[in-house]
Write a protein that holds these residues in place. Sequence first.
Motif, short mmCIF file in Angstrom:
data_model
loop_
_atom_site.label_atom_id
_atom_site.label_comp_id
_atom_site.label_asym_id
_atom_site.label_seq_id
_atom_site.Cartn_x
_atom_site.Cartn_y
_atom_site.Cartn_z
N LEU A 35 1.03 -1.05 -0.02
CA LEU A 35 0.12 0.14 -0.05
C LEU A 35 0.85 1.39 -0.14
O LEU A 35 0.37 2.42 -0.44
N THR A 36 2.04 1.29 0.53
CA THR A 36 2.96 2.36 0.78
C THR A 36 3.73 2.42 -0.88
O THR A 36 4.39 3.26 -0.84
N GLY A 37 3.61 1.41 -1.66
CA GLY A 37 4.24 1.45 -2.80
C GLY A 37 5.63 0.99 -2.74
O GLY A 37 6.28 0.76 -3.80
N ALA A 38 6.06 0.24 -1.47
CA ALA A 38 7.66 -0.22 -1.45
C ALA A 38 7.76 -1.21 -2.25
O ALA A 38 8.76 -1.73 -2.65
N ALA A 39 6.63 -2.09 -2.41
CA ALA A 39 6.95 -3.58 -2.75
C ALA A 39 6.84 -3.54 -4.33
O ALA A 39 7.35 -4.37 -5.08
N GLY A 40 6.32 -2.54 -4.94
CA GLY A 40 6.34 -2.29 -6.60
C GLY A 40 5.37 -3.58 -7.10
O GLY A 40 4.40 -3.96 -6.57
N ALA A 41 5.74 -3.65 -8.37
CA ALA A 41 5.02 -4.71 -9.13
C ALA A 41 5.09 -6.38 -8.66
O ALA A 41 4.25 -6.96 -8.93
N LEU A 42 6.30 -6.43 -7.79
CA LEU A 42 6.24 -7.97 -7.39
C LEU A 42 5.63 -8.02 -5.97
O LEU A 42 6.01 -9.01 -5.09
N TRP A 43 4.74 -7.26 -5.84
CA TRP A 43 4.11 -7.16 -4.23
C TRP A 43 3.42 -8.77 -3.97
O TRP A 43 3.48 -9.10 -2.88
N PRO A 44 2.91 -9.36 -4.95
CA PRO A 44 2.45 -10.87 -4.60
C PRO A 44 3.55 -11.64 -3.81
O PRO A 44 3.47 -12.37 -2.96
N LEU A 45 4.70 -11.52 -4.52
CA LEU A 45 5.84 -12.48 -4.22
C LEU A 45 6.47 -11.68 -2.91
O LEU A 45 6.97 -12.76 -1.75
N VAL A 46 6.21 -10.52 -2.55
CA VAL A 46 6.61 -9.84 -1.17
C VAL A 46 5.66 -10.51 -0.02
O VAL A 46 6.32 -10.93 0.90
N VAL A 47 4.41 -10.60 -0.49
CA VAL A 47 3.53 -10.93 0.72
C VAL A 47 3.60 -12.46 0.80
O VAL A 47 3.83 -12.86 2.09
N VAL A 48 3.97 -13.30 -0.31
CA VAL A 48 4.23 -14.66 0.20
C VAL A 48 5.25 -14.80 0.56
O VAL A 48 5.53 -15.70 1.86
N GLY A 49 6.34 -14.29 0.39
CA GLY A 49 7.74 -14.47 0.93
C GLY A 49 7.75 -14.29 2.33
O GLY A 49 8.22 -14.71 3.18
N LEU A 50 7.24 -12.96 2.70
CA LEU A 50 7.15 -12.45 4.13
C LEU A 50 6.19 -13.55 4.94
O LEU A 50 6.55 -13.98 6.16
N TYR A 51 5.08 -14.14 4.48
CA TYR A 51 4.33 -15.02 5.15
C TYR A 51 5.10 -16.32 5.51
O TYR A 51 5.12 -16.89 6.45
#
Length: 200
Positions: A35-51
């Motif tokens: 939501l802050t824009g820090a994850a960029g276009a790869l946000w699904p990978l960031v969310v899954v990776g952090l999970y």
Amino acid sequence: MATSDRLPNRLLRYAESRKNLTGCAAGLAGLALTLTGAAGALWPLVVVGLYAAGALIAPPERPDTPCFPDAGEQLDALRADFTKLRAYLAEVELPPAARERVDELAELLDALLAPGWVSDPEQLHVLARAVRQDVPEAVDTFVRTRWWSRVTPGAEPPERHLERQLSALREEASAIADELHEAEALRQQTHTRYLEERNR
């Protein structure tokens, strides 16, 4: 069918597990980054990776510690078993000398099993073994052996063994009574010293 019944239970357990809850918290942090824009276009990978990272670093599930009955509950159960034992002993036909020893042992056990005396696990174990195993086995073995001794006369009288067994059991119970007496005597002496020193 059994596998399909177990699968929902496993899923429910995992949903409530620390690993899933920690992973979800880390995944929410990934959504906040998105939501802050820090994850960029790869946000699904960031969310899954952090999970996944959160699920990996979470502490493992620990089964609940089993709850065992305390000394008071053990004593209550043992007293109930002792009542059954006394009813059994009252029905058994015993020679006079063995009957006297059984009655003496039963009186001693009854006194030791009174609430408020025995709380030491080792002493409870000795009393439980006497009530639930040693006394019934000694008497039952005597009854069976006596029947066979009628068929084969000339053998050693079975009541001698019974009397020896009951004497050994009484010595064991008397040792516990002696320990309790010593503990109470020491407690009394300690209290006397405390009162005398307090009044000086």
